[in-house]
Every structure is written in structure tokens, then in C-alpha cells.
Motif scaffolding. Structure first.
Motif, PDB file in Angstrom:
ATOM      1  N   GLU A   1       0.823  -1.219   0.000  1.00 19.82           N
ATOM      2  CA  GLU A   1       0.000   0.000   0.000  1.00 19.82           C
ATOM      3  C   GLU A   1       0.857   1.269   0.000  1.00 19.82           C
ATOM      4  N   ALA A   2       2.044   1.176   0.578  1.00 21.81           N
ATOM      5  CA  ALA A   2       2.885   2.360   0.782  1.00 21.81           C
ATOM      6  C   ALA A   2       3.139   3.170  -0.496  1.00 21.81           C
ATOM      7  N   PRO A   3       3.375   2.510  -1.664  1.00 29.50           N
ATOM      8  CA  PRO A   3       3.643   3.318  -2.866  1.00 29.50           C
ATOM      9  C   PRO A   3       2.513   4.271  -3.237  1.00 29.50           C
ATOM     10  N   TYR A   4       1.289   3.961  -2.794  1.00 29.95           N
ATOM     11  CA  TYR A   4       0.137   4.806  -3.129  1.00 29.95           C
ATOM     12  C   TYR A   4      -0.100   5.895  -2.087  1.00 29.95           C
TER      13      TYR A   4
ATOM     14  N   ALA B   1      -8.580   6.357   4.615  1.00 29.43           N
ATOM     15  CA  ALA B   1      -8.658   5.832   3.253  1.00 29.43           C
ATOM     16  C   ALA B   1      -9.282   4.437   3.240  1.00 29.43           C
ATOM     17  N   ALA B   2      -8.998   3.637   4.255  1.00 29.07           N
ATOM     18  CA  ALA B   2      -9.550   2.281   4.308  1.00 29.07           C
ATOM     19  C   ALA B   2     -11.070   2.313   4.456  1.00 29.07           C
ATOM     20  N   TYR B   3     -11.552   3.265   5.221  1.00 27.01           N
ATOM     21  CA  TYR B   3     -13.003   3.353   5.467  1.00 27.01           C
ATOM     22  C   TYR B   3     -13.710   4.042   4.295  1.00 27.01           C
ATOM     23  N   ALA B   4     -13.044   5.004   3.672  1.00 26.74           N
ATOM     24  CA  ALA B   4     -13.615   5.639   2.482  1.00 26.74           C
ATOM     25  C   ALA B   4     -13.716   4.637   1.333  1.00 26.74           C
ATOM     26  N   LEU B   5     -12.719   3.774   1.225  1.00 29.15           N
ATOM     27  CA  LEU B   5     -12.728   2.734   0.190  1.00 29.15           C
ATOM     28  C   LEU B   5     -13.928   1.807   0.386  1.00 29.15           C
ATOM     29  N   ALA B   6     -14.159   1.398   1.623  1.00 26.72           N
ATOM     30  CA  ALA B   6     -15.298   0.520   1.912  1.00 26.72           C
ATOM     31  C   ALA B   6     -16.622   1.248   1.674  1.00 26.72           C
TER      32      ALA B   6
ATOM     33  N   HIS C   1      -7.843  -9.798   8.578  1.00 25.13           N
ATOM     34  CA  HIS C   1      -6.716  -9.273   7.832  1.00 25.13           C
ATOM     35  C   HIS C   1      -6.065  -8.197   8.703  1.00 25.13           C
ATOM     36  N   ARG C   2      -4.936  -7.665   8.297  1.00 25.49           N
ATOM     37  CA  ARG C   2      -4.347  -6.521   8.994  1.00 25.49           C
ATOM     38  C   ARG C   2      -4.491  -5.246   8.178  1.00 25.49           C
ATOM     39  N   HIS C   3      -4.152  -5.305   6.900  1.00 25.57           N
ATOM     40  CA  HIS C   3      -4.195  -4.114   6.055  1.00 25.57           C
ATOM     41  C   HIS C   3      -5.348  -4.209   5.073  1.00 25.57           C
ATOM     42  N   VAL C   4      -5.917  -3.063   4.708  1.00 24.91           N
ATOM     43  CA  VAL C   4      -7.156  -3.070   3.920  1.00 24.91           C
ATOM     44  C   VAL C   4      -6.954  -3.721   2.553  1.00 24.91           C
ATOM     45  N   SER C   5      -5.745  -3.703   2.017  1.00 25.53           N
ATOM     46  CA  SER C   5      -5.513  -4.339   0.729  1.00 25.53           C
ATOM     47  C   SER C   5      -5.647  -5.854   0.800  1.00 25.53           C
ATOM     48  N   SER C   6      -5.637  -6.410   2.006  1.00 23.79           N
ATOM     49  CA  SER C   6      -5.837  -7.849   2.185  1.00 23.79           C
ATOM     50  C   SER C   6      -7.229  -8.175   2.711  1.00 23.79           C
TER      51      SER C   6
END
Length: 381
Positions: free
Chosen positions: A130-133, A140-145, A246-251
Motif C-alpha cells: 500500500e505504501a507506494p500509493y 482511506a480504508a473506510y472511504a474505500l469501503a 486481515h491486517r491491512h485493507v488491501s488484504s
């Protein structure tokens, strides 16, 4: 062995909240709440033999708190699963009490995030994918959801805003101590017109940033009766469920369904109850999307219908299901990890308001950890 109704919460209290004076520490706030909770049931810090704490500001939370309190407990637990930590601690504490390893469990929390600033109070675990973005986490994790929920189910900004408006209505009705942080009138249009932070979430879709803490005291049911006497209503632990996905939203396996499905099912199964039996709920509300998803995942409405459910007024004062009855993290207080203030209110709803079944749900990380507890009156045992 079933642990249903074997332990009771004998004390529950908040620390000073809001904006605390310079020099205040997270451990100091946790200790203040702890002494208040212990005082409710006639105990002192010397009676505590099981100590549970977690904080983003205190990597050795239970050890630091023990030092602050001047005690040497037989068991300590600093399990860190974000805002669901105190419910996980409650689950661990009751097992230790049932096993005879401890008698008095103290679960406490404190944060000075407003005093020291969010960046200093909460260190982010950087995911290399996720870091490169450079996502602005956690929002951001909650806005994505929220965006995905809108895409899949047609959830609208107005429905998200209804969560904030309901929370504000509860905060305006709150007459307890400490006072709610935000009590000015709030309408749907105000939420929609607020500056955007991370689309589709604006400022009024986001929780407060306040200082504060809380504590609860957990003992065997019989011990609670001895301490409190028959005049004080019992607050029993009927069922608890823990889950993580999961730990990070990308997972995250699904952006619209969380592990609350599992934690809720486990808590209901142990308690022998369903969502229909719940009379009041405290649902983690770091952002307006979170209560909508948790209402669905915990069975209060079908998947995808959380938006219309909250827009109907069902969770507001006078609605069918009172939710976040202090005003929650959106309007009452949100001292970093808000699980303990939600637990304190869940206890109050049974002890002082007279509810028979009170649900409290904690969320940690980027929808990562979910913990659910069902509290009940003596009539539910």
C-alpha cells in the motif's frame, strides 16, 4: 464449560474526557478511570490481580499501568487489537476468573491523542504493497469501503449523513458526566456541506479527536453480588465473540462484509440470543460507514439495507434500536481507541437505564479485528 453469565461487571467508569491539561499521561487517565470503577464496587487497586490494557501510546500498556497504579498483578495482558481490545480483554479475563487464576480483573485504557497530536499518538504499520500509493490511513480504508458499499448496494451520502445526525441527536440528549463534546444542532445538509476529507467521507463523517479513557472491573457473579448488594442491578456477560480477517485493507477479503459476522454469531450462540433480542447497541463509529456495515453484519438488517435502515430513524432517539446512546465517537468522545467508552455505556444501559440485553461491538485497525459482547441483566441469566 460454558462461561455464560459466570462473570459480572461490577464497576465501569470514564476518566476525564475531552481536552486534558498539559502533563497528563495515557497511563494517568487509565489509572483515574480505574480508581473510579473500583470505587463503585468497594475495591481498591490492591485487590486487582489481573490487569488488562492496550494503547497506541503505550507499547507495554499493562506493565506501564501496573507501575502507575503501584501494583504487581498475577496476570497481565496487553493484547493489542485496536478498538476491539477491551472486549478481547474481557473474554480473556472471564476465562481466567473461571479457571481460578485471578479474582479481580481490571481492564483500563487511556489516551492523550488530542494533547500530543494524532501523528504522535498513533504509529502506522506501513504495508509494503500500500505504501507506494501513500494512502491517508486510517480514513482511506473506510472511504474505500464506503465507496464499494455505495457501488454494490446504492448507499447514498444522505444515508451516511443520517448516522452522524443520529449520533448528534443522542449527544444533545445526553445529560451525564462528562458532557458530550459536540452538541450543536446537525442536519443532513450540514454533513453533506462539510469539507471533504477522503471522498465520500467529509469532516462530519469522521469521529472526534479527544483525550480520555475508561475502565471496567470484572469479577465472578457471586463476588459481584457480595460487593454490590441486592439493590444494584447485575450486569452479566452473556456471550463474547472474537474474530479477525486481515491486517491491512488491501488484504481485506470483502470491502463490504467484515469479520463481525463471525464475532457476532459466536456471541449470539453463547448467549442463546439473536439480534431481535438486543434492546440497545453500542457500535464502533470511527466513521459513518462503520455502524451501517455493523448493523448488517450483526444481523439487525439484511446486507445492503443498512443505509435505508439508518435513514428511517431506527437508530436515533425514539427509534426501534437505540444505537450509540451517548453520541458515540462521532459526537460524544473518541479518545483514540474507543472500545472502552462504548463498554462503559453498554454497562450503564443495563444498570441505570434498565435494559435487559445490551450489545457492544468493537472494531480495530482497518476493519481488521472485530469483537462483540452481549451484556445482560439478572433476568437474562
Amino acid at each position: 464449560m460454558s462461561l455464560r453469565a459466570q462473570v459480572a461487571i461490577a464497576g465501569a467508569a470514564l476518566s476525564d474526557m475531552g481536552a486534558v491539561p498539559e502533563g497528563t499521561t495515557p497511563a494517568g487517565l487509565a489509572a483515574q478511570a480505574a480508581r473510579r470503577a473500583l470505587g463503585q464496587c468497594g475495591l481498591g487497586v490492591q485487590d486487582v490481580d489481573g490487569l488488562f490494557a492496550a494503547s497506541t501510546q503505550l507499547p507495554w500498556a499493562s506493565v506501564t499501568l501496573a507501575e502507575e497504579l503501584g501494583i504487581r498483578p498475577r496476570v497481565s495482558d496487553s493484547t493489542q487489537v485496536g478498538g476491539s481490545s477491551p472486549i478481547a480483554h474481557l473474554n480473556h479475563a472471564r476465562a481466567l476468573i473461571a479457571a481460578g487464576q485471578i479474582e479481580v480483573a481490571l481492564i483500563a485504557y487511556g489516551s492523550t491523542q488530542r494533547l500530543v497530536g494524532r501523528a504522535a499518538a498513533s504509529v502506522q504499520e506501513v504495508d509494503p504493497y500500500e505504501a507506494p500509493y501513500r494512502p491517508p490511513l486510517p480514513i482511506a480504508a473506510y472511504a474505500l469501503a464506503a465507496s464499494r458499499h455505495m457501488h454494490e448496494y446504492g448507499t447514498t451520502p444522505e444515508q451516511l449523513a443520517a448516522v452522524a445526525v443520529s449520533a448528534r441527536a443522542w449527544a444533545r440528549a445526553w445529560e451525564g458526566t462528562p458532557a458530550a463534546w459536540s452538541t450543536t444542532p446537525l442536519e443532513i445538509a450540514d454533513v453533506l456541506a462539510a469539507p471533504r476529507v477522503c471522498d465520500p467521507l467529509g469532516v462530519r463523517d469522521c469521529c472526534l479527536v479527544t483525550d480520555g479513557g475508561g475502565a471496567i472491573v470484572v469479577v465472578a457473579r457471586e463476588r459481584a453480588r457480595e460487593l454490590l448488594g441486592p439493590a444494584v442491578p447485575e450486569v452479566l456477560v452473556l456471550g463474547i465473540g472474537e474474530a479477525l480477517s486481515h491486517r491491512h485493507v488491501s488484504s481485506m477479503p470483502s470491502l463490504t462484509t467484515t469479520a463481525a459476522v463471525e464475532s457476532g454469531a459466536r456471541a449470539y450462540a453463547e448467549a442463546g440470543l439473536t439480534a431481535a433480542d438486543v434492546q440497545v447497541a453500542q457500535l464502533y463509529d470511527a466513521f459513518t460507514i462503520t455502524p451501517i456495515v455493523f448493523l448488517e453484519d450483526l444481523g439487525f438488517c439484511p446486507k445492503g439495507e443498512g443505509g435505508p435502515f439508518v435513514a428511517s430513524g431506527a437508530i436515533a432517539p425514539g427509534g426501534a434500536l437505540p444505537v450509540n446512546t451517548t453520541g458515540g465517537g462521532l459526537s460524544f468522545q473518541h479518545p483514540g481507541m474507543n472500545g472502552l467508552p462504548l463498554l462503559v455505556e453498554g454497562v450503564r444501559q443495563v444498570r441505570e437505564v434498565g435494559r435487559d440485553v445490551s450489545l457492544v461491538h468493537g472494531n480495530g485497525g482497518a476493519w481488521s479485528s472485530q469483537c462483540t459482547v452481549l451484556l445482560g441483566s439478572g433476568a437474562t441469566a
